[in-house]
Design a protein around this motif. Structure first.
Motif, PDB file in Angstrom:
ATOM      1  N   ARG A 125       0.832  -1.205   0.000  1.00 45.78           N
ATOM      2  CA  ARG A 125       0.000   0.000   0.000  1.00 45.78           C
ATOM      3  C   ARG A 125       0.868   1.257   0.000  1.00 45.78           C
ATOM      4  O   ARG A 125       1.981   1.269   0.522  1.00 45.78           O
ATOM      5  CB  ARG A 125      -0.940  -0.005   1.205  1.00 45.78           C
ATOM      6  N   GLY A 126       0.313   2.309  -0.581  1.00 43.51           N
ATOM      7  CA  GLY A 126       1.017   3.576  -0.600  1.00 43.51           C
ATOM      8  C   GLY A 126       2.195   3.618  -1.543  1.00 43.51           C
ATOM      9  O   GLY A 126       3.162   4.342  -1.302  1.00 43.51           O
ATOM     10  N   GLN A 127       2.143   2.850  -2.648  1.00 40.62           N
ATOM     11  CA  GLN A 127       3.248   2.838  -3.602  1.00 40.62           C
ATOM     12  C   GLN A 127       2.837   3.404  -4.963  1.00 40.62           C
ATOM     13  O   GLN A 127       3.402   3.060  -5.993  1.00 40.62           O
ATOM     14  CB  GLN A 127       3.810   1.425  -3.758  1.00 40.62           C
ATOM     15  N   TYR A 160       8.780   1.089  -2.345  1.00 37.16           N
ATOM     16  CA  TYR A 160       8.821   2.331  -1.594  1.00 37.16           C
ATOM     17  C   TYR A 160      10.058   3.139  -2.010  1.00 37.16           C
ATOM     18  O   TYR A 160      10.980   2.594  -2.622  1.00 37.16           O
ATOM     19  CB  TYR A 160       8.871   2.046  -0.093  1.00 37.16           C
ATOM     20  N   SER A 195       2.948   2.916   4.416  1.00 36.58           N
ATOM     21  CA  SER A 195       2.620   3.804   3.301  1.00 36.58           C
ATOM     22  C   SER A 195       3.383   5.127   3.375  1.00 36.58           C
ATOM     23  O   SER A 195       3.751   5.601   4.459  1.00 36.58           O
ATOM     24  CB  SER A 195       1.113   4.082   3.300  1.00 36.58           C
ATOM     25  N   LYS A 247      -0.962   4.572  10.996  1.00 35.07           N
ATOM     26  CA  LYS A 247      -0.483   4.174   9.672  1.00 35.07           C
ATOM     27  C   LYS A 247       0.316   2.877   9.673  1.00 35.07           C
ATOM     28  O   LYS A 247       0.827   2.468   8.633  1.00 35.07           O
ATOM     29  CB  LYS A 247       0.395   5.292   9.089  1.00 35.07           C
TER      30      LYS A 247
END
Length: 505
Positions: free
Chosen positions: A71-73, A252, A307, A351
């Motif tokens: 997630r968050g990429q 990331y 993330s 988070k």
């Protein structure tokens, strides 16, 4: 070409317009951008040598794509930016629910309309921003949602039999014809629903219930998935995965510098804050380092990922912590102190996903430890390594010795969360050797920067267990390590005596 004047099929033919598939359209526009050295995915930082070139190769190959990553990429953001590679406008048959190409209609509605009106068939122009469809895969998604189903109400209103093609209600995929369609978190889609996508990817047509319907849709499919979902919530069925031509692994940011650029780009700082609060490079790096520490921490679930939104939210909270202090003290301008980073703890706890040991430790304590580790990691890039300095204690070469000795004499330093900047600086100057150490390593530092580095030294020495630091209700208390331990033991002994007395009573 003045598209405002081209409003019929006949005029479209005279204009010289030719049919192109979506994949050909993207390929052609991508080639132009590459030739002119234009950025293909502006604002995507850290993927310049990895994900972006792989995506460009996949689009040049006219492939459907699976972005695989935590997630968050920026997986969905990459997909959404692909619309910039589409033509600005394309012609569609007016009234068509699936964006029929006037030169190659596929729906019964468009075929019958063109058969009836010929070159007078009305057309409209569709902007590329309207050629994007997206669906978050959840267990309750049905085939009807994605592809379509029989609509009995339409059949009743039009007085048609249920075996008439005109009673069909198309799902979101046919409505995305001649565009880009994204399915996020593909493994969450039930296996039987994934199977319904086989024909669309392989043959380019759809099947709805018992209809002998062949409708070759023109769509670029982009799927996103978390690799750990293969063992957690679900999996991508093998035949479907086989039909997705390119699988691209995301990641990331690999450096703090890239992470800082992302945070600066994505953080939503109010104009009033930007004009009032200054954030030093040191503080920015500390905030970014927290996420790097979290991604390797034993208490944080690596399968879930950490993330980039963590550092974005943390940066916003750090600025707001300084702003709140300035408002309380009626100060026009200030900057983010190391002590203000206590305000980013809520951004961390919300988070990260913790493993069992992390849950036992507690989310607040894990978040606080991550901040301490970030301070410890960065400290040696600014000052000598305290671990090595410990060995020089006997020889007198320890650069931190005057500071530690000041605390060993029983001195204590209290820094309050709402303390004015001037008062905080005055407190820092009380510590023997602190200002001299900073000026030795940073000769050009201004008074403000020097004060921030002085505070950083105290937090760093605490992180290396050379002095004691205690955070108590809006106050950070620095004192000597041994005295703090003795006080703790004394308090523990008092509690034991109190329990013994209570038992005797």
């Amino acid at each position: 070409m003045d598209i405002a004047k081209i409003n019929t099929l006949g005029k479209l033919k005279k204009s010289g317009y030719t049919h192109k598939t979506v994949k050909e359209e993207i390929r052609r526009n991508l080639i132009k951008k590459l030739q002119h050295k234009e950025p293909t995915f502006p604002g995507i930082i850290g993927y310049e040598d990895t994900v972006i070139p792989e995506t460009e190769r996949a689009l040049l190959s006219r492939h459907n794509i699976l972005f695989l990553g935590l997630r968050g990429q920026a997986k969905t953001r990459m997909a959404r930016q692909m619309t910039d590679l589409l033509d600005e406008y394309i012609p569609v048959v007016e009234g068509s629910s699936i964006n029929d190409d006037p030169l190659r209609p596929i729906s019964r509605y468009a075929l019958e309309l063109i058969a009836e009106k010929g070159d007078d068939t009305p057309i409209t122009w569709l902007h590329r921003s309207e050629r994007y469809g997206e669906k978050l895969a959840t267990p309750d998604v049905t085939v009807a949602d994605l592809i379509g189903d029989i609509d009995p109400i339409k059949a009743a209103n039009l007085r048609l039999n249920l075996d008439d093609e005109r009673v069909l209600h198309y799902g979101i995929i046919p409505h995305s014809n001649r565009g880009i369609f994204v399915i996020n978190e593909l493994p969450d889609l039930q296996a039987r629903i994934q199977v319904s996508l086989f024909n669309i990817l392989q043959e380019g047509d759809i099947q709805i219930r018992g209809f002998k319907l062949r409708m070759p849709l023109d769509i670029v499919f982009v799927f996103t998935a978390n690799p750990e979902d293969y063992t957690n919530r679900g999996s991508i069925v093998t035949p479907l995965k086989d039909r997705i031509e390119s699988q691209i692994l995301t990641h990331y940011p690999k450096t703090v510098e890239s992470s800082m650029l992302i945070t600066a780009q994505e953080s939503d700082i109010h104009p009033d804050q930007a004009g009032r609060i200054e954030v030093s490079d040191l503080v920015k790096r500390l905030i970014e380092q927290v996420s790097f520490e979290a991604r390797t921490n034993e208490y944080v679930d690596k399968k879930s990922g950490v993330s980039a939104r963590l550092t974005i939210a943390a940066f916003e909270n750090a600025v707001s912590s300084a702003e709140r202090r300035a408002i309380v003290n009626n100060e026009k301008n200030t900057f983010v102190w190391i002590g203000d980073l206590a305000g980013i703890i809520p951004s961390i706890t919300g988070k990260i996903e913790l493993v069992y040991e992390g849950e036992q430790e507690g989310p607040y304590q894990v978040a606080y430890n991550l901040l301490e580790k970030a301070i410890r990691t960065l400290f040696t890039t600014y000052f000598p390594n305290p671990e090595q300095s410990k060995k020089k204690k006997e020889t007198g070469d320890n650069p931190f010795r005057p500071i530690i000795t000041w605390f060993d004499r029983g001195n204590q330093l209290n820094l309050f969360a709402d303390m004015k900047d001037d008062a905080r600086i005055q407190q820092l100057y009380k510590v023997d050797g602190l200002h001299a150490l900073v000026k030795k390593h940073f000769k050009q530092a201004s008074e403000k920067d020097a004060a921030l580095l002085m505070e950083f030294v105290l937090h760093g020495l605490s992180a290396y267990s050379l002095i004691s630091k205690k955070v108590i209700d809006g106050k950070i208390e620095f004192k000597d390590l041994m005295g703090s331990m003795l006080n703790f033991n004394s308090k523990a002994g008092f509690e034991e005596d109190a329990e013994a007395n209570e038992e005797d009573f």
